[in-house]
Write an enzyme that holds these catalytic residues in place. Structure first.
Site, PDB file in Angstrom:
ATOM      1  N   ASP A 182      -2.291   8.023   3.343  1.00 14.92           N
ATOM      2  CA  ASP A 182      -2.012   6.795   2.615  1.00 14.92           C
ATOM      3  C   ASP A 182      -2.943   5.648   2.979  1.00 14.92           C
ATOM      4  OD1 ASP A 182      -0.247   5.042   0.942  1.00 14.92           O
ATOM      5  OD2 ASP A 182       0.088   4.092   2.885  1.00 14.92           O
ATOM      6  N   ASP A 235      -3.172   5.363   8.701  1.00 14.01           N
ATOM      7  CA  ASP A 235      -2.364   6.290   9.486  1.00 14.01           C
ATOM      8  C   ASP A 235      -2.427   7.658   8.818  1.00 14.01           C
ATOM      9  OD1 ASP A 235      -0.764   5.932   7.224  1.00 14.01           O
ATOM     10  OD2 ASP A 235       0.463   4.411   8.215  1.00 14.01           O
ATOM     11  N   TYR A 292       7.212   1.664   1.275  1.00  8.99           N
ATOM     12  CA  TYR A 292       7.098   1.466  -0.166  1.00  8.99           C
ATOM     13  C   TYR A 292       8.491   1.520  -0.778  1.00  8.99           C
ATOM     14  CZ  TYR A 292       2.116   2.309   0.543  1.00  8.99           C
ATOM     15  OH  TYR A 292       0.821   2.224   0.960  1.00  8.99           O
ATOM     16  N   GLU A 315      -6.014  -3.734   7.141  1.00  7.22           N
ATOM     17  CA  GLU A 315      -5.660  -2.396   6.657  1.00  7.22           C
ATOM     18  C   GLU A 315      -6.549  -2.000   5.488  1.00  7.22           C
ATOM     19  OE1 GLU A 315      -3.449   0.738   7.405  1.00  7.22           O
ATOM     20  OE2 GLU A 315      -1.829  -0.699   7.239  1.00  7.22           O
TER      21      GLU A 315
END
Length: 819
Positions: A87, A90, A248, A479
């Site tokens: 994703d 990670d 999410y 990120e």
């Protein structure tokens, strides 16, 4: 001639007017087309998606520092559904973001296939789409049920709380949980099912001609998923969200069902999908707070596909009301206000979580709308393209920080990146990554790899990004994620069509050499006396090219017995033995110590070694502070006395090869403890240290897809702002307009002659580019000047310009023309 020059000059002025910077409602400064190499950016975005691949990698994966992941010790993939994309930074896999990202990538290709193919990225792009689609398709278990999340989302969330590379992550999971299979859940979620249906319907459209059987399977599952999504109409219950909770949390279903219905209509032509939209979804379309107006704010993302769904409906039907709604949404972003704030340097800023993701995804809708819904409205289309370009270029460096937020592009990138595998970290200590100073502990600060093509989160609401202060833990800014790159990638497909001129890099990806020793031995004196030397040593695995483990690991401590032989003793009087160590005898990391063994590389016969051999070196793994090294204490000694005679003086380690440096520190953590005279061997190959005869590890190159020379790293280039399409910079020795050209013969048969701007075609834009060069308002590099010499008199002047114009006007049929 004068008339021709006047005509050409007039064309130049018109082109200048068309490419001049336009002020938006927010007075955003924008640059002319071609400032950045959008083809290169698209190429590198594909690289990012290949970095994110989970499981056994396909042959076409081009990332030289990635290897198979989520496999057990036998090499078997253990995820319930193999493959897919990790994703973010990670190792979670969410069907939701895989489907959303595959859908956006597919949309970009469906709309701008010709441009992507022309750029030389068609096969690569299709491969990457299919990788995501195959995972989404495999996550469908029938009756609408989908695998939702794969990863350690339960308990302490191993995946989110530890740092290591994807290749060795499953070993950390095994240490913590005792098994080799990651948790997964099965969900019934209308939002996820809708996004999966949309992506698979798009996949059908892309692959129906080349891979009809696979495309048919995509379409079959897309139809079923849509039916169940529409039947359930649930996305926000605990059971529907499952393992996505906290990551999410899907909140709506109608937008995703409407989005899927639009794509299913495009795939099948079945009007029932449009009827469903008109009779069921549009009357219940979300509205603005305290208003009856259909929702037009916020931005297209994984949890809000409202505007994408409306666009599809408007595109299919031509409905003016909903075309106007699309325009209203885009204008809201351009004008700002409400949720949209503008930074002082021109970024439309919505939200701190991936602000650039939102701006570039809206840029995608703006470019798409300009090229389709509003292509007949030149003013509106130009406004939308100009704004979209300003947002995309902001990411490449058109900002007050002069920061390229696309990693591996430009001269200045953020240094703290929230991505485990790119860091190549071995000790799970990531707080210092990207910092300029090191701690006394010697924690790793340097990233192993460049994460080419990744769009990072972005600056704060003021446009600030303090690279000295922003750390890895500030993940709202640092990120990267597959959904961040999704709309951005689709926008790049439009950019290479609307603003051509860039080219993919020939020698990409570049070859990577390890930045540090991947295998090391650190050693200190643990004790010594007249008859012995005791050593405490770490065997360390710091691999990152790629991160990996090895079963056969040994190291050797070399010593000299010359003083023993002078005392009348021999190697038979030496004892080599293990003392304390990190692992027990029934564990992989347990070591045996053997010796003395005669070293063949010493012609005097006086050099021997003690060999420390691990039962299974795979226990030494780059996954944490204790796992990346294996401590063993061993002793080399002689008896204190033999036959009643003391041996004092017969043992002298000062001339031992491996003793050198042992007394430099008493701490194994100290860099001074690293001992290159203690040699380490992996699978029988010397990987660390220098043997007594000078033998060193071989310079084995890192495996790359192809052995190619290093590419130039000057990306993106920024030519004069008047340039329409080319991205090349002027060489220092560029001749004036009437200078003699190099004698290199142009390849007439290649189709390059006359292609001044290097866009693959010969047209009026090449005449304009050449004339600008001749009047000193732009630059041409060597290849461009060579292509521009269409009148072969070994000069470049207005004769070439006129000849090229005549060719474009079909007066001169063939070029080059020999006088």
């Amino acid at each position: 001639m004068k008339k021709a020059i006047a005509f050409i000059s007039g064309l130049v002025m018109c082109a200048a007017a068309l490419t001049a910077p336009v002020q938006t409602a927010k007075n955003i400064p924008v640059k002319a087309a071609g400032d950045y190499n959008y083809a290169e950016a698209l190429q590198k975005s594909m690289f990012f998606y290949e970095v994110q691949q989970s499981g056994k990698l396909p042959e076409w994966n081009s990332v030289p520092w990635r290897a198979d992941s989520m496999v057990d010790e036998s090499g078997k993939e253990t995820d319930f559904v193999p493959g897919g994309w990790f994703d973010a930074g990670d190792h979670f896999k969410f069907t939701l973001t895989n489907a959303y990202s595959a859908s956006m990538l597919a949309w970009g290709y469906l709309q701008y296939k010709d441009a992507v193919d022309k750029a030389g990225l068609g096969e690569t792009y299709r491969n990457n789409i299919q990788w995501g689609l195959d995972y989404v398709n495999a996550c469908y278990l029938g009756e609408g049920k989908l695998v939702g999340t794969i990863g350690d989302y339960t308990g302490g969330s191993t995946d989110h709380n530890i740092w290591c590379s994807a290749e060795v992550y499953l070993r950390k999971h095994h240490l913590n949980n005792g098994d080799w299979e990651r948790p997964y859940d099965i969900i019934e979620n209308s939002s996820v099912a809708g996004l999966c249906a949309a992506a698979l319907a798009e996949g059908y459209l892309i692959f129906k001609d080349d891979q009809p059987d696979k495309a048919a399977a995509y379409l079959k599952n897309a139809k079923e998923l849509f039916e169940y999504a529409d039947k359930w109409r649930s996305a926000d219950s605990k059971d529907a969200i499952g393992g996505m909770s906290g990551f999410y949390n899907t909140s709506s279903w109608l937008d995703d069902c409407m989005y899927a219905a639009g794509w299913l209509y495009k795939a099948t032509g079945d009007k029932s999908y449009i009827d469903k939209i008109e009779k069921d979804y549009l009357p219940n379309f979300p509205t603005e707070n305290q208003s009856t107006d259909p929702k037009f704010t916020w931005g297209l993302c994984w949890d809000d596909t409202c505007q994408a769904a409306v666009y599809l409906y408007a595109d299919i039907t031509g409905n003016e009301q909903w075309k106007n709604h699309v325009a209203k949404h885009i204008e809201h972003w351009i004008e700002g206000g409400g949720d949209i704030k503008y930074t002082s340097d021109g970024l439309a800023w919505l939200f701190q979580w991936g602000c650039l993701r939102h701006a570039t995804t809206t840029a995608w809708l703006a470019l798409l709308s300009a090229d389709t819904l509003f292509k007949e409205d030149a003013s509106k289309a130009e406004k939308y393209r100009t704004w979209a370009k300003s947002q995309m270029d902001y990411c490449f460096g058109d900002n007050s920080m002069k920061m390229s937020y696309v990693l591996g592009m430009g001269d200045k990138n953020p240094t703290a990146i929230h991505h485990r595998t790119a860091s190549g970290i071995h000790d799970d200590h990531w707080n210092e990554l990207g910092k300029s100073t090191t701690s006394e502990e010697g924690w790793q600060t340097e990233y192993a790899h460049t994460l080419y093509g990744a769009l990072i989160g972005g600056p704060d609401s003021s446009g600030n990004y303090d690279d000295e202060k922003v750390s890895v833990s500030d993940y709202q800014y640092t990120e990267v994620a597959i959904d961040y790159n999704a709309g951005y990638t689709a926008a790049l497909c439009a950019m290479i069509a609307d603003f051509p001129g860039g080219k993919i890099l020939d020698n990409f990806p570049p070859r990577e050499e390890p930045k540090w020793a991947e295998w090391e031995v650190a050693a200190v004196i643990n004790g010594q006396g007249d008859s012995y030397t005791e050593v405490k040593a770490w065997a360390m695995n710091h691999t990152a090219w790629p991160a990996r483990v090895a079963k056969d690991i040994t190291y050797r401590y070399y010593f000299n017995i010359e003083e023993l032989t002078k005392a009348g003793l021999s190697a038979d009087n030496i004892t080599v033995e293990a003392k304390s160590q990190q692992y027990q005898s029934d564990q992989q990391g347990f070591a045996t110590v053997e010796g003395p063994i005669k070293y063949a590389g010493d012609p005097t016969g006086n050099t021997y070694y003690a060999e420390v051999k691990f039962a299974d070196g795979r226990a030494i793994q780059p996954t944490g502070q204790s796992e990346h090294r294996d401590e063993v204490q061993f002793r080399v000694s002689i008896p204190d006395a033999i036959d009643g005679q003391p041996t004092k003086g017969a043992w002298d380690p000062s001339n031992d090869w491996s003793y050198e440096g042992l007394d430099a520190t008493d701490s194994l953590k100290n860099p001074k403890a690293l001992n290159e005279h203690i040699c380490m061997y992996v699978d029988g190959n010397l990987v660390w240290g220098t043997e007594p005869d000078g033998t060193k590890p071989s310079d084995t190159p890192v495996t790359t897809p192809t052995e190619q020379p290093e590419p130039e790293t000057k990306t993106p280039t920024e030519p004069d702002s008047s340039s329409e399409t080319d991205i090349a910079t002027k060489p220092a020795d560029e001749p004036s307009s009437d200078a003699t050209l190099p004698g290199t013969e142009n390849d007439v048969n290649s189709g390059k002659c006359g292609d001044v701007n290097l866009d693959g075609t010969v047209d009026i834009l090449d005449v304009i580019a050449l004339n600008k060069y001749l009047v000193g308002s732009r630059e041409l590099d060597g290849e461009q000047r060579l292509n521009a010499e269409v009148y072969k008199d070994n000069e470049l002047n207005f004769t070439d310009s006129l000849t090229l114009l005549k060719h474009v006007l079909n007066i001169v049929k063939d070029i080059p023309v020999t006088p």
